[in-house]
Design a protein around this motif. Sequence first.
Motif, PDB file in Angstrom:
ATOM      1  N   MET A 122       0.844  -1.174   0.000  1.00 51.98           N
ATOM      2  CA  MET A 122       0.000   0.000   0.000  1.00 51.98           C
ATOM      3  C   MET A 122       0.889   1.237   0.000  1.00 51.98           C
ATOM      4  SD  MET A 122      -3.096   1.394   2.423  1.00 51.98           S
ATOM      5  CE  MET A 122      -2.700   0.417   3.788  1.00 51.98           C
ATOM      6  N   SER A 123       0.538   2.210  -0.723  1.00 50.89           N
ATOM      7  CA  SER A 123       1.315   3.429  -0.879  1.00 50.89           C
ATOM      8  C   SER A 123       1.014   4.425   0.239  1.00 50.89           C
ATOM      9  CB  SER A 123       0.972   4.051  -2.226  1.00 50.89           C
ATOM     10  OG  SER A 123       1.711   5.206  -2.442  1.00 50.89           O
ATOM     11  N   SER A 124       2.042   5.127   0.675  1.00 51.94           N
ATOM     12  CA  SER A 124       1.893   6.169   1.692  1.00 51.94           C
ATOM     13  C   SER A 124       1.087   7.327   1.111  1.00 51.94           C
ATOM     14  CB  SER A 124       3.292   6.643   2.094  1.00 51.94           C
ATOM     15  OG  SER A 124       3.290   7.947   2.581  1.00 51.94           O
ATOM     16  N   PRO A 125       0.330   8.046   1.952  1.00 53.74           N
ATOM     17  CA  PRO A 125      -0.452   9.172   1.440  1.00 53.74           C
ATOM     18  C   PRO A 125       0.403  10.222   0.740  1.00 53.74           C
ATOM     19  CG  PRO A 125      -1.075   8.685   3.698  1.00 53.74           C
ATOM     20  CD  PRO A 125       0.104   7.826   3.361  1.00 53.74           C
ATOM     21  N   ALA A 126       1.662  10.303   1.126  1.00 56.36           N
ATOM     22  CA  ALA A 126       2.530  11.329   0.566  1.00 56.36           C
ATOM     23  C   ALA A 126       3.681  10.720  -0.230  1.00 56.36           C
ATOM     24  CB  ALA A 126       3.074  12.195   1.702  1.00 56.36           C
ATOM     25  N   ALA A 127       3.512   9.511  -0.699  1.00 56.08           N
ATOM     26  CA  ALA A 127       4.575   8.826  -1.429  1.00 56.08           C
ATOM     27  C   ALA A 127       5.034   9.670  -2.611  1.00 56.08           C
ATOM     28  CB  ALA A 127       4.095   7.461  -1.904  1.00 56.08           C
ATOM     29  N   GLY A 128       6.341   9.728  -2.781  1.00 61.32           N
ATOM     30  CA  GLY A 128       6.911  10.437  -3.913  1.00 61.32           C
ATOM     31  C   GLY A 128       7.094  11.932  -3.700  1.00 61.32           C
ATOM     32  N   VAL A 129       6.549  12.493  -2.655  1.00 64.13           N
ATOM     33  CA  VAL A 129       6.672  13.918  -2.393  1.00 64.13           C
ATOM     34  C   VAL A 129       7.849  14.134  -1.445  1.00 64.13           C
ATOM     35  CG1 VAL A 129       5.545  15.951  -1.409  1.00 64.13           C
ATOM     36  CG2 VAL A 129       4.199  14.255  -2.660  1.00 64.13           C
ATOM     37  N   VAL A 130       8.771  14.999  -1.822  1.00 66.59           N
ATOM     38  CA  VAL A 130       9.917  15.307  -0.988  1.00 66.59           C
ATOM     39  C   VAL A 130       9.707  16.695  -0.378  1.00 66.59           C
ATOM     40  CG1 VAL A 130      12.401  15.664  -0.958  1.00 66.59           C
ATOM     41  CG2 VAL A 130      11.423  13.899  -2.428  1.00 66.59           C
ATOM     42  N   LEU A 131       9.819  16.750   0.929  1.00 69.82           N
ATOM     43  CA  LEU A 131       9.631  18.023   1.619  1.00 69.82           C
ATOM     44  C   LEU A 131      10.944  18.781   1.713  1.00 69.82           C
ATOM     45  CD1 LEU A 131       7.432  16.916   4.658  1.00 69.82           C
ATOM     46  CD2 LEU A 131       6.674  18.081   2.600  1.00 69.82           C
ATOM     47  N   SER A 132      10.884  20.089   1.556  1.00 64.47           N
ATOM     48  CA  SER A 132      12.058  20.915   1.820  1.00 64.47           C
ATOM     49  C   SER A 132      12.320  20.875   3.322  1.00 64.47           C
ATOM     50  CB  SER A 132      11.801  22.355   1.374  1.00 64.47           C
ATOM     51  OG  SER A 132      10.814  22.953   2.203  1.00 64.47           O
ATOM     52  N   ARG A 133      13.494  21.275   3.729  1.00 65.59           N
ATOM     53  CA  ARG A 133      13.846  21.265   5.160  1.00 65.59           C
ATOM     54  C   ARG A 133      12.871  22.102   5.977  1.00 65.59           C
ATOM     55  NH1 ARG A 133      17.851  19.738   8.494  1.00 65.59           N
ATOM     56  NH2 ARG A 133      18.421  21.106  10.216  1.00 65.59           N
ATOM     57  N   SER A 134      12.508  23.276   5.492  1.00 67.04           N
ATOM     58  CA  SER A 134      11.602  24.132   6.255  1.00 67.04           C
ATOM     59  C   SER A 134      10.203  23.524   6.351  1.00 67.04           C
ATOM     60  CB  SER A 134      11.538  25.543   5.663  1.00 67.04           C
ATOM     61  OG  SER A 134      11.083  25.506   4.332  1.00 67.04           O
ATOM     62  N   ARG A 135       9.733  22.903   5.275  1.00 71.23           N
ATOM     63  CA  ARG A 135       8.424  22.234   5.323  1.00 71.23           C
ATOM     64  C   ARG A 135       8.478  21.013   6.238  1.00 71.23           C
ATOM     65  NH1 ARG A 135       4.175  23.284   1.900  1.00 71.23           N
ATOM     66  NH2 ARG A 135       4.548  24.912   0.401  1.00 71.23           N
ATOM     67  N   LEU A 136       9.593  20.292   6.202  1.00 71.14           N
ATOM     68  CA  LEU A 136       9.762  19.139   7.072  1.00 71.14           C
ATOM     69  C   LEU A 136       9.677  19.565   8.537  1.00 71.14           C
ATOM     70  CD1 LEU A 136      10.542  16.055   7.306  1.00 71.14           C
ATOM     71  CD2 LEU A 136      12.869  16.901   7.610  1.00 71.14           C
ATOM     72  N   VAL A 137      10.403  20.605   8.899  1.00 72.66           N
ATOM     73  CA  VAL A 137      10.373  21.104  10.278  1.00 72.66           C
ATOM     74  C   VAL A 137       8.965  21.550  10.641  1.00 72.66           C
ATOM     75  CG1 VAL A 137      11.186  22.963  11.799  1.00 72.66           C
ATOM     76  CG2 VAL A 137      12.823  21.714  10.354  1.00 72.66           C
ATOM     77  N   PHE A 138       8.307  22.267   9.740  1.00 72.40           N
ATOM     78  CA  PHE A 138       6.947  22.730  10.003  1.00 72.40           C
ATOM     79  C   PHE A 138       6.002  21.562  10.258  1.00 72.40           C
ATOM     80  CE2 PHE A 138       2.666  23.511   8.350  1.00 72.40           C
ATOM     81  CZ  PHE A 138       2.262  24.533   9.199  1.00 72.40           C
ATOM     82  N   TRP A 139       5.988  20.580   9.333  1.00 74.70           N
ATOM     83  CA  TRP A 139       5.052  19.467   9.470  1.00 74.70           C
ATOM     84  C   TRP A 139       5.402  18.568  10.643  1.00 74.70           C
ATOM     85  CZ3 TRP A 139       0.455  19.933   8.041  1.00 74.70           C
ATOM     86  CH2 TRP A 139       0.137  20.695   6.907  1.00 74.70           C
TER      87      TRP A 139
END
Length: 141
Positions: free
Chosen positions: A1-18
């Motif tokens: 089963m695929s992750s809801p966000a599969a294939g999407v790479v977050l920038s460092r700032s978005r990663l920290v935010f989320w």
Amino acid sequence: MSSPAAGVVLSRSRLVFWYAVFAAISIGANLGSQSLAFHLYQGAYAVPISVCVGTGVGLVVKYLLDKAWIFRYEHRSVAHGVRTFALYVAMGLGTTLVFWVVEFGADALFHDETARLAGGALGLVIGYVTKYHLDKRFVFA
């Protein structure tokens, strides 16, 4: 089963935010279920029981959010998923100890539910920052 966000790479700032948003959601789930458990049962060991309930709820919420959205991790099989969750729990033992020390310390100092929950929130923030690095290196590598 695929992750809801599969294939999407977050920038460092978005990663920290989320990661911060998901940590806040998990902290709310933890402290909210602690408070509920404490108000439902105020007998012997009410505080430790409520902390264990909150820890379990927060752990499951955080794992599901981190796995799908932060690390975009997919299990190869049910057995692999069980092993991954077990490793996630193992990495969390030390950070949970930090969280509990801060929460129980606040409770011992102030003998007040609000202070205890504030201590729990502080301990969880410290733990989640540490846990991200452990999970990135050892769990979702």
